[in-house]
Design a protein around this motif. Structure first.
Motif, PDB file in Angstrom:
ATOM      1  N   ILE A  40      -1.676 -54.703 -31.405  1.00  0.00           N
ATOM      2  CA  ILE A  40      -1.358 -53.298 -31.640  1.00  0.00           C
ATOM      3  C   ILE A  40      -2.459 -52.438 -31.035  1.00  0.00           C
ATOM      4  O   ILE A  40      -3.618 -52.853 -30.946  1.00  0.00           O
ATOM      5  CB  ILE A  40      -1.211 -53.004 -33.150  1.00  0.00           C
ATOM      6  CG1 ILE A  40      -0.657 -51.593 -33.394  1.00  0.00           C
ATOM      7  CG2 ILE A  40      -2.549 -53.212 -33.883  1.00  0.00           C
ATOM      8  CD1 ILE A  40      -0.250 -51.354 -34.838  1.00  0.00           C
ATOM      9  N   ASP A  41      -2.086 -51.246 -30.590  1.00  0.00           N
ATOM     10  CA  ASP A  41      -3.059 -50.251 -30.194  1.00  0.00           C
ATOM     11  C   ASP A  41      -3.560 -49.551 -31.457  1.00  0.00           C
ATOM     12  O   ASP A  41      -2.906 -49.574 -32.493  1.00  0.00           O
ATOM     13  CB  ASP A  41      -2.418 -49.239 -29.232  1.00  0.00           C
ATOM     14  CG  ASP A  41      -3.221 -49.031 -27.968  1.00  0.00           C
ATOM     15  OD1 ASP A  41      -3.717 -50.033 -27.430  1.00  0.00           O
ATOM     16  OD2 ASP A  41      -3.331 -47.884 -27.513  1.00  0.00           O
ATOM     17  N   LEU A  42      -4.696 -48.906 -31.356  1.00  0.00           N
ATOM     18  CA  LEU A  42      -5.373 -48.416 -32.557  1.00  0.00           C
ATOM     19  C   LEU A  42      -4.712 -47.196 -33.189  1.00  0.00           C
ATOM     20  O   LEU A  42      -4.672 -47.068 -34.413  1.00  0.00           O
ATOM     21  CB  LEU A  42      -6.831 -48.085 -32.218  1.00  0.00           C
ATOM     22  CG  LEU A  42      -7.764 -47.791 -33.382  1.00  0.00           C
ATOM     23  CD1 LEU A  42      -7.888 -49.001 -34.292  1.00  0.00           C
ATOM     24  CD2 LEU A  42      -9.141 -47.390 -32.847  1.00  0.00           C
ATOM     25  N   LEU A 101       4.488 -50.319 -21.423  1.00  0.00           N
ATOM     26  CA  LEU A 101       5.884 -50.482 -21.022  1.00  0.00           C
ATOM     27  C   LEU A 101       6.767 -49.583 -21.876  1.00  0.00           C
ATOM     28  O   LEU A 101       6.913 -49.806 -23.076  1.00  0.00           O
ATOM     29  CB  LEU A 101       6.307 -51.943 -21.178  1.00  0.00           C
ATOM     30  CG  LEU A 101       7.685 -52.289 -20.639  1.00  0.00           C
ATOM     31  CD1 LEU A 101       7.714 -52.188 -19.114  1.00  0.00           C
ATOM     32  CD2 LEU A 101       8.101 -53.702 -21.078  1.00  0.00           C
ATOM     33  N   LYS A 102       7.343 -48.586 -21.248  1.00  0.00           N
ATOM     34  CA  LYS A 102       8.330 -47.747 -21.933  1.00  0.00           C
ATOM     35  C   LYS A 102       9.421 -47.370 -20.956  1.00  0.00           C
ATOM     36  O   LYS A 102       9.203 -47.298 -19.743  1.00  0.00           O
ATOM     37  CB  LYS A 102       7.697 -46.490 -22.551  1.00  0.00           C
ATOM     38  CG  LYS A 102       6.980 -45.561 -21.590  1.00  0.00           C
ATOM     39  CD  LYS A 102       6.699 -44.204 -22.262  1.00  0.00           C
ATOM     40  CE  LYS A 102       5.792 -44.244 -23.469  1.00  0.00           C
ATOM     41  NZ  LYS A 102       4.361 -44.291 -23.103  1.00  0.00           N
ATOM     42  N   ASP A 103      10.611 -47.159 -21.501  1.00  0.00           N
ATOM     43  CA  ASP A 103      11.735 -46.705 -20.702  1.00  0.00           C
ATOM     44  C   ASP A 103      11.721 -45.181 -20.678  1.00  0.00           C
ATOM     45  O   ASP A 103      10.996 -44.549 -21.449  1.00  0.00           O
ATOM     46  CB  ASP A 103      13.051 -47.244 -21.270  1.00  0.00           C
ATOM     47  CG  ASP A 103      14.074 -47.552 -20.184  1.00  0.00           C
ATOM     48  OD1 ASP A 103      14.028 -46.883 -19.126  1.00  0.00           O
ATOM     49  OD2 ASP A 103      14.908 -48.442 -20.394  1.00  0.00           O
ATOM     50  N   ALA A 104      12.500 -44.588 -19.785  1.00  0.00           N
ATOM     51  CA  ALA A 104      12.558 -43.138 -19.679  1.00  0.00           C
ATOM     52  C   ALA A 104      13.908 -42.725 -19.112  1.00  0.00           C
ATOM     53  O   ALA A 104      14.489 -43.428 -18.282  1.00  0.00           O
ATOM     54  CB  ALA A 104      11.439 -42.606 -18.787  1.00  0.00           C
ATOM     55  N   LEU A 131       0.354 -56.112 -22.506  1.00  0.00           N
ATOM     56  CA  LEU A 131       1.530 -55.319 -22.202  1.00  0.00           C
ATOM     57  C   LEU A 131       1.897 -54.605 -23.504  1.00  0.00           C
ATOM     58  O   LEU A 131       2.367 -55.234 -24.454  1.00  0.00           O
ATOM     59  CB  LEU A 131       2.679 -56.206 -21.740  1.00  0.00           C
ATOM     60  CG  LEU A 131       3.963 -55.493 -21.329  1.00  0.00           C
ATOM     61  CD1 LEU A 131       3.831 -54.970 -19.906  1.00  0.00           C
ATOM     62  CD2 LEU A 131       5.165 -56.432 -21.420  1.00  0.00           C
ATOM     63  N   VAL A 132       1.651 -53.311 -23.549  1.00  0.00           N
ATOM     64  CA  VAL A 132       1.846 -52.548 -24.786  1.00  0.00           C
ATOM     65  C   VAL A 132       3.182 -51.824 -24.723  1.00  0.00           C
ATOM     66  O   VAL A 132       3.372 -50.910 -23.907  1.00  0.00           O
ATOM     67  CB  VAL A 132       0.704 -51.536 -25.001  1.00  0.00           C
ATOM     68  CG1 VAL A 132       0.873 -50.825 -26.349  1.00  0.00           C
ATOM     69  CG2 VAL A 132      -0.648 -52.229 -24.944  1.00  0.00           C
TER      70      VAL A 132
END
Length: 309
Positions: free
Chosen positions: A47-49, A223-226, A276-277
């Motif tokens: 996880i990111d902080l 990694l995110k969609d848009a 890979l977040v």
């Protein structure tokens, strides 16, 4: 099946609607423990902080992550690189981030965390997102870039002196939004790059092309969609950067216009390894929407699992 075993998949509090615009402000925002449990149960490895202190501090944070088998991917911070005086005043926030990393060092699985640093932007950039790729007058001039490079180099050295390799993140509504602005940062400094696929689309770019062009400099991927249609509507309506979240420009993986399979193919071909977040930035306004955010993250993890990741 694609071999992506060298990649470690994480998520981030912002995917659950927990970030600087909601934590401590919206009472519907889930607490840090709830998000940790959701991330763990969904099958993420890290996880990111999120906002400093949101997931815990010091030994408490280390215990919470370790007990759930979660690593720490990094933490996000925006800094005003082109303004030396303003930068000096906020370096303590960077030091607090690095102190947090020190507190969990050696106790968690996965790769070490990256200080994930972005530009702080300016009012006119936040008011007009998604425009700089077509109109470079929105960007910095030569003197601004000189000051930017000096400030960023200072931050890079500060992180490295503490034993952490930072990663520079492209972000909507800042001076590093469009592909040409990313190129300028990489030309002027020795920064490594965190490619945020969704924000790269908002900035007018192609994430798969970016992976091929900047691959040797990329040490983290968000990694995110848009949705290009939503982004185009935001630009056409003259909406500020907050609309990127409130109008849900970032849908579940596979529901937007980012070629996720193309991204994964390049990562496989190049043997890329690291965090890979998965992120799906959202700005929920109801408890029901916060609950759907958690459902989305389970679906995102299943989407990647089906692709061997």
């Amino acid at each position: 099946m694609v071999d992506l075993s060298a990649i470690t998949v994480a998520n981030a509090p912002v995917s659950y609607g927990a970030f600087e615009l909601t934590v401590g402000i919206d009472p519907s925002t889930p607490d840090g423990l709830h998000v940790l449990d959701e991330v763990s149960s969904a099958g993420y490895a890290g996880i990111d902080l999120g906002p400093i202190g949101y997931l815990g501090s010091g030994e408490e944070l280390a215990d919470r992550l370790a007990s759930r088998g979660l690593g720490l991917a990094g933490a996000y911070l925006e800094l005003p690189y082109a303004d030396a005086e303003a930068l000096e005043k906020v370096l303590r926030e960077l030091d607090a981030m690095l102190d947090t990393f020190d507190a969990v060092a050696g106790r968690l699985p996965g790769p070490p965390p990256h200080p994930t640093i972005a530009d702080a932007g300016a009012p006119h950039r936040r008011a007009q997102p998604g425009r700089a790729h077509a109109d470079r007058s929105f960007g910095l001039g030569d003197d601004g870039w000189r000051r930017f490079a000096a400030g960023l180099s200072r931050v890079l050295h500060r992180c490295r002196d503490r034993g952490y390799e930072p990663t520079f993140h492209n972000e909507t509504g800042t001076f590093v939004e469009a592909p040409w602005e990313v190129e300028r940062v990489l030309d002027l400094t020795d920064a490594q790059f965190c490619l945020d696929t969704g924000h790269f689309v908002v900035g007018g770019g192609d994430p798969v092309a970016a992976l091929r062009a900047f691959g040797s400099r990329i040490n983290q991927v968000h990694l995110k969609d848009a949705s290009r249609d939503v982004v185009a509507a935001i630009v056409a309506d003259g909406d500020p950067v907050e609309a990127v979240w409130s109008r849900e420009a970032f849908p579940r993986l596979g529901a937007g216009d980012v070629d996720i399979d193309g991204v994964l193919a390049v990562l496989r071909e190049t043997g890329w390894s690291g965090w890979l977040v998965v992120e799906q930035d959202t700005l929920p306004t109801t408890s029901e929407r916060f609950a759907r955010a958690a459902e989305d993250q389970r679906a995102n993890r299943a989407f990647l699992s089906a692709r061997g990741l």
